[in-house]
Design an enzyme around this catalytic site. Structure first.
Site, PDB file in Angstrom:
ATOM      1  N   ALA A  27     -11.276  76.131   8.606  1.00 44.27           N
ATOM      2  CA  ALA A  27     -10.621  75.233   9.564  1.00 44.27           C
ATOM      3  C   ALA A  27      -9.160  75.029   9.223  1.00 44.27           C
ATOM      4  O   ALA A  27      -8.577  73.994   9.530  1.00 44.27           O
ATOM      5  CB  ALA A  27     -11.348  73.893   9.586  1.00 44.27           C
ATOM      6  N   ALA A  28      -8.559  76.050   8.602  1.00 43.29           N
ATOM      7  CA  ALA A  28      -7.175  75.877   8.158  1.00 43.29           C
ATOM      8  C   ALA A  28      -6.158  76.416   9.162  1.00 43.29           C
ATOM      9  O   ALA A  28      -4.983  76.494   8.857  1.00 43.29           O
ATOM     10  CB  ALA A  28      -6.974  76.552   6.806  1.00 43.29           C
ATOM     11  N   GLY A  29      -6.644  76.760  10.345  1.00 45.56           N
ATOM     12  CA  GLY A  29      -5.738  77.334  11.337  1.00 45.56           C
ATOM     13  C   GLY A  29      -4.651  76.362  11.763  1.00 45.56           C
ATOM     14  O   GLY A  29      -4.875  75.160  11.823  1.00 45.56           O
ATOM     15  N   ARG A  86      -0.787  77.791  19.285  1.00 43.05           N
ATOM     16  CA  ARG A  86      -0.856  77.990  20.733  1.00 43.05           C
ATOM     17  C   ARG A  86      -1.445  76.802  21.486  1.00 43.05           C
ATOM     18  O   ARG A  86      -1.369  76.739  22.710  1.00 43.05           O
ATOM     19  CB  ARG A  86      -1.654  79.265  21.047  1.00 43.05           C
ATOM     20  N   THR A 142      -8.758  85.614   5.966  1.00 45.35           N
ATOM     21  CA  THR A 142     -10.064  84.953   6.031  1.00 45.35           C
ATOM     22  C   THR A 142     -10.832  85.019   4.701  1.00 45.35           C
ATOM     23  O   THR A 142     -11.543  84.073   4.351  1.00 45.35           O
ATOM     24  CB  THR A 142     -10.914  85.544   7.171  1.00 45.35           C
ATOM     25  N   ASN A 196      -8.070  79.336  21.214  1.00 42.07           N
ATOM     26  CA  ASN A 196      -6.707  79.390  20.676  1.00 42.07           C
ATOM     27  C   ASN A 196      -5.711  78.580  21.488  1.00 42.07           C
ATOM     28  O   ASN A 196      -4.667  78.194  20.998  1.00 42.07           O
ATOM     29  CB  ASN A 196      -6.219  80.843  20.624  1.00 42.07           C
ATOM     30  N   TYR A 212     -15.395  42.128  37.489  1.00 43.45           N
ATOM     31  CA  TYR A 212     -15.131  42.515  36.107  1.00 43.45           C
ATOM     32  C   TYR A 212     -15.892  41.574  35.192  1.00 43.45           C
ATOM     33  O   TYR A 212     -15.677  40.356  35.212  1.00 43.45           O
ATOM     34  CB  TYR A 212     -13.629  42.458  35.778  1.00 43.45           C
ATOM     35  N   ARG A 255     -12.221  23.952  43.247  1.00 44.97           N
ATOM     36  CA  ARG A 255     -11.250  24.454  44.229  1.00 44.97           C
ATOM     37  C   ARG A 255     -10.859  23.286  45.130  1.00 44.97           C
ATOM     38  O   ARG A 255     -11.556  22.270  45.157  1.00 44.97           O
ATOM     39  CB  ARG A 255     -11.833  25.585  45.046  1.00 44.97           C
TER      40      ARG A 255
END
Ligand code: UD1
Ligand code: MG
Length: 458
Positions: free
Chosen positions: A19-21, A25, A91, A237, A359, A433
């Site tokens: 997972a070191a990429g 891109r 790799t 990528n 709400y 009210r």
């Protein structure tokens, strides 16, 4: 099938996840492997798959100093070891960054990539299976008419003899259509010795993991190919490929929801998460989005355009169209929510209803309470959130504002249009009210006066 299914002794498995990429891109501040697909990071998908395939030890090779990557690893694979690869030298170099994990030899080792989120646990199990039968290496591979860019799997008769990277291949080798998917299983007995012998005398000047194949073959060790669909082995990528991966995972999730007893009227418009739990006879209308941490009980109806995250629906709940649920919303049995109702961090008791335009945030609503159209819990004072408690069977008149913290007692009535700032006792009526006064004939006189004033001006 895993070895435990066959009754054979269970073999230990170490998964090394690369997972070191850099993920250039992706054009992102977030590391590539932390981009999400169906509510889970790509790295999370891979970690889940290798563990489901029986990895007893997980080693992740990451760029140094990425606290966010480390946190995700701890979340998805607690106890996994994280190793740093400071320089990307290939790799094989990356796998050797996890040397300490390989030294405590498992029976089997699989190498996975953090950016191939579609590979299933079943495929990892198929990949390692030949090791139990004596293979030194199993290579995941596919046939394609467009092999460009992939390493080619070279064979002599039945024997796999090498994998040649595109850059290093002769024109004849480039004709080969059997391609390396990248992932590999190695026998724990041979892995470290083979990897340590890999050099970098090649076009890229990199240490290639696939070179383990030629070394093993030269030693007369058996190497086998395990087939996979090209689409499953596809790496991500850029964000175009990220969407392709999303579409494939969604296709799988919809299918498993349908086979599990949910009706998706227009499946291609419904989005699920990997952790979505659906009961039987759930009906989901078009254009519903279900984010992470959602559980839906039996017989629920989700009408069109609803959006749910971190929510639990008990059985027989009926919501939408256009309902938004989030932040720990819990709707108990038989709750009904109609159009344009938002519920956040609130629990609604059995049979409670809010049919239009409300709400309900940071609230507790008792069983059978009726929340009139346009009711709002005013839960935020600009600094803190406060709770609203509405007792069982209470009736909140339309267009009321409940200013939290506030409690409406069980069975109480709140008059339409009230702004409730004080607690309402059980069984009481609260009116907050101005009172209505009618002035008979007022309108006619007023209009006459206005017209006279206008005539005088012109
Ligand atoms: C690799 C294979 C190729 C195969 C292809 C399939 C090698 C040398 N080649 O090529 O035979 O057809 O996958 O997609 O393995 N990584 C690191 N550190 C590194 C180098 C890579 O962590 O120093 C990670 C990458 O982030 C990535 C994975 O290893 O997740 C694969 O690397 P990548 O550069 O994509 O290899 P390919 O050139 O695609
Ligand atoms: Mg690649």
């Amino acid at each position: 099938m895993t070895s435990s299914d066959t009754g054979a002794p269970r073999r230990s498995l170490t998964a090394v996840v690369l997972a070191a990429g850099k993920g250039t891109r992706m054009r992102s501040d977030l590391p590539k492997v932390l981009h999400a697909v169906a509510g889970r990071t790509m790295l999370g998908h891979v970690l889940a798959a290798v563990q489901e395939a029986g990895a007893t030890r997980v080693a992740v090779v990451a760029e140094p100093g990425r606290a966010d990557v480390a946190a995700e690893i701890e979340r998805m694979a607690p106890g996994a070891d994280v190793f740093s690869q400071a320089e990307r030298l290939g790799t094989a170099h990356a796998v050797l960054a996890a040397r300490a994990a390989l030294e405590e030899a498992s029976d089997d080792v699989v190498v996975a990539f953090g950016d191939t989120p579609l590979v299933t646990a079943e495929t990892f199990s198929r990949l390692r299976a030949p090791l139990a039968a004596g293979a030194a290496i199993a290579v995941l591979a596919f046939e394609t008419d467009r092999p460009s860019g992939y390493g080619r799997v070279l064979t002599e008769g039945e024997r796999v003899v090498a994998i040649r990277e595109e850059k290093d291949a002769t024109p004849e080798e480039r004709q080969v259509r059997l391609c390396n998917a990248g992932l590999m299983a190695l026998s724990g007995r041979h892995a470290l010795a083979l990897l340590s012998r890999i050099g970098n005398d090649n076009a890229a000047g990199e240490y290639y993991l696939p070179d383990a194949v030629a070394l093993a073959a030269a030693d007369g060790l058996p190497v086998v190919v395990v087939p996979v669909e090209e689409a499953e082995a596809q790496g991500v990528n850029d964000r175009v490929q990220l969407a392709v991966a999303e579409a494939e995972i969604q296709r799988r999730l919809r299918r498993s929801a349908q086979l599990g007893g949910a009706t998706l009227v227009a499946p291609e418009t419904v989005f699920l998460s990997v952790d979505t739990v659906l009961g039987r006879d759930v009906l989901i209308e078009p254009h519903v989005v279900i984010g992470p941490k959602v559980r839906i009980g039996d017989g629920c109806l989700l009408r069109a355009f609803s959006h749910l995250v971190e929510t639990t629906l008990e059985s027989g709940v009926d919501i939408g169209p256009h309902v938004r649920l989030r932040g720990g919303a819990v709707l108990e049995r038989g709750v009904h929510l109609g159009n344009f109702v938002e519920v956040k961090n609130a629990r609604l008791g059995p049979g409670a209803k809010a049919s239009h335009l409300s709400y309900l945030g940071d609230a507790e609503v008792g069983a059978g309470a009726n929340i009139g159209a346009g009711t709002i819990t005013c839960n935020y004072d600009g600094v803190s959130k406060h709770r609203t408690v509405i007792g069982a069977g209470a009736f909140i008149g339309s267009d009321s504002a409940l200013v939290a913290p506030v409690t409406v007692g069980a069975g109480a009535y709140v008059a339409t249009g009230s702004v409730i700032t004080d607690d309402v006792p059980e069984g009481a009526l609260a009116i907050a009210r101005g009172r209505q006064t009618n002035k008979p004939g007022w309108a006619k006189a007023k209009r006459a006066a206005l017209k006279a004033a206008k005539a005088k001006k012109s």
